[in-house]
Design a protein around this motif. Structure first.
Motif, PDB file in Angstrom:
ATOM      1  N   GLY A   1      54.464  37.616  -6.466  1.00  0.00           N
ATOM      2  CA  GLY A   1      55.752  37.301  -6.586  1.00  0.00           C
ATOM      3  C   GLY A   1      56.628  37.287  -5.465  1.00  0.00           C
ATOM      4  O   GLY A   1      56.528  36.944  -3.789  1.00  0.00           O
ATOM      5  N   SER A   2      58.181  37.296  -5.703  1.00  0.00           N
ATOM      6  CA  SER A   2      59.091  37.777  -4.249  1.00  0.00           C
ATOM      7  C   SER A   2      59.697  38.623  -4.471  1.00  0.00           C
ATOM      8  O   SER A   2      60.169  39.188  -5.760  1.00  0.00           O
TER       9      SER A   2
ATOM     10  N   LEU B   1      67.782  44.804  -5.134  1.00  0.00           N
ATOM     11  CA  LEU B   1      66.512  44.094  -4.210  1.00  0.00           C
ATOM     12  C   LEU B   1      66.313  43.210  -6.367  1.00  0.00           C
ATOM     13  O   LEU B   1      66.416  43.953  -7.064  1.00  0.00           O
ATOM     14  N   VAL B   2      65.940  41.745  -5.878  1.00  0.00           N
ATOM     15  CA  VAL B   2      65.675  40.986  -7.176  1.00  0.00           C
ATOM     16  C   VAL B   2      63.809  40.484  -7.083  1.00  0.00           C
ATOM     17  O   VAL B   2      63.966  40.162  -5.236  1.00  0.00           O
ATOM     18  N   TRP B   3      62.906  41.299  -7.735  1.00  0.00           N
ATOM     19  CA  TRP B   3      62.046  40.617  -8.219  1.00  0.00           C
ATOM     20  C   TRP B   3      61.522  39.383  -8.837  1.00  0.00           C
ATOM     21  O   TRP B   3      62.533  39.173 -10.143  1.00  0.00           O
ATOM     22  N   SER B   4      60.878  38.313  -8.740  1.00  0.00           N
ATOM     23  CA  SER B   4      60.447  37.015  -9.427  1.00  0.00           C
ATOM     24  C   SER B   4      58.852  36.878  -9.235  1.00  0.00           C
ATOM     25  O   SER B   4      58.559  37.062  -8.348  1.00  0.00           O
ATOM     26  N   ASP B   5      58.415  36.225 -10.514  1.00  0.00           N
ATOM     27  CA  ASP B   5      57.357  36.346 -10.369  1.00  0.00           C
ATOM     28  C   ASP B   5      56.937  34.619  -9.434  1.00  0.00           C
ATOM     29  O   ASP B   5      56.248  33.894 -10.254  1.00  0.00           O
ATOM     30  N   GLU B   6      58.482  33.692  -9.439  1.00  0.00           N
ATOM     31  CA  GLU B   6      57.991  32.318  -9.338  1.00  0.00           C
ATOM     32  C   GLU B   6      57.586  32.872  -7.666  1.00  0.00           C
ATOM     33  O   GLU B   6      57.728  33.383  -6.754  1.00  0.00           O
TER      34      GLU B   6
END
Length: 100
Positions: free
Chosen positions: A75-76, A95-100
């Motif tokens: 992810g990011s 911090l932001v995690w995304s699976d895109e």
């Protein structure tokens, strides 16, 4: 789509483990005084180094362009908000995690 904040503390150095989707990563942050920026190392659960020495800057995906390219989609992981310092990390930014 999943998206959530990863907790960080206002400290000049820290190491923590974060569950990002199905992957657990170890994230090390160290304040580089001369450069006035945090440098980040990220390791997979196996201990394999995914990236080292990346700068923690707003809008920069810390998991982009891993080399060699990983077969795992991590992810990011992006910092949103103000330029980080040891005093404002996790307060004026996150911090932001995304699976895109």
């Amino acid at each position: 789509m999943s998206r959530y904040r990863v907790q960080v503390q206002a400290l000049p150095a820290q190491t923590f483990t974060a569950q990002l989707g199905v992957n657990t990563l170890t994230i090390e942050m160290q304040w580089a005084v001369r450069l006035q920026v945090f440098q980040v190392n990220i390791r997979a659960a196996s201990g394999a180094l995914l990236t080292a020495g990346r700068y923690l800057l707003p809008g920069v995906d810390l998991l982009a362009g891993l080399y060699p390219p990983s077969k795992v989609n991590y992810g990011s992981l992006t910092l949103e908000g103000a330029q980080p310092t040891p005093d404002n990390l996790g307060k004026d930014n996150f911090l932001v995690w995304s699976d895109e």
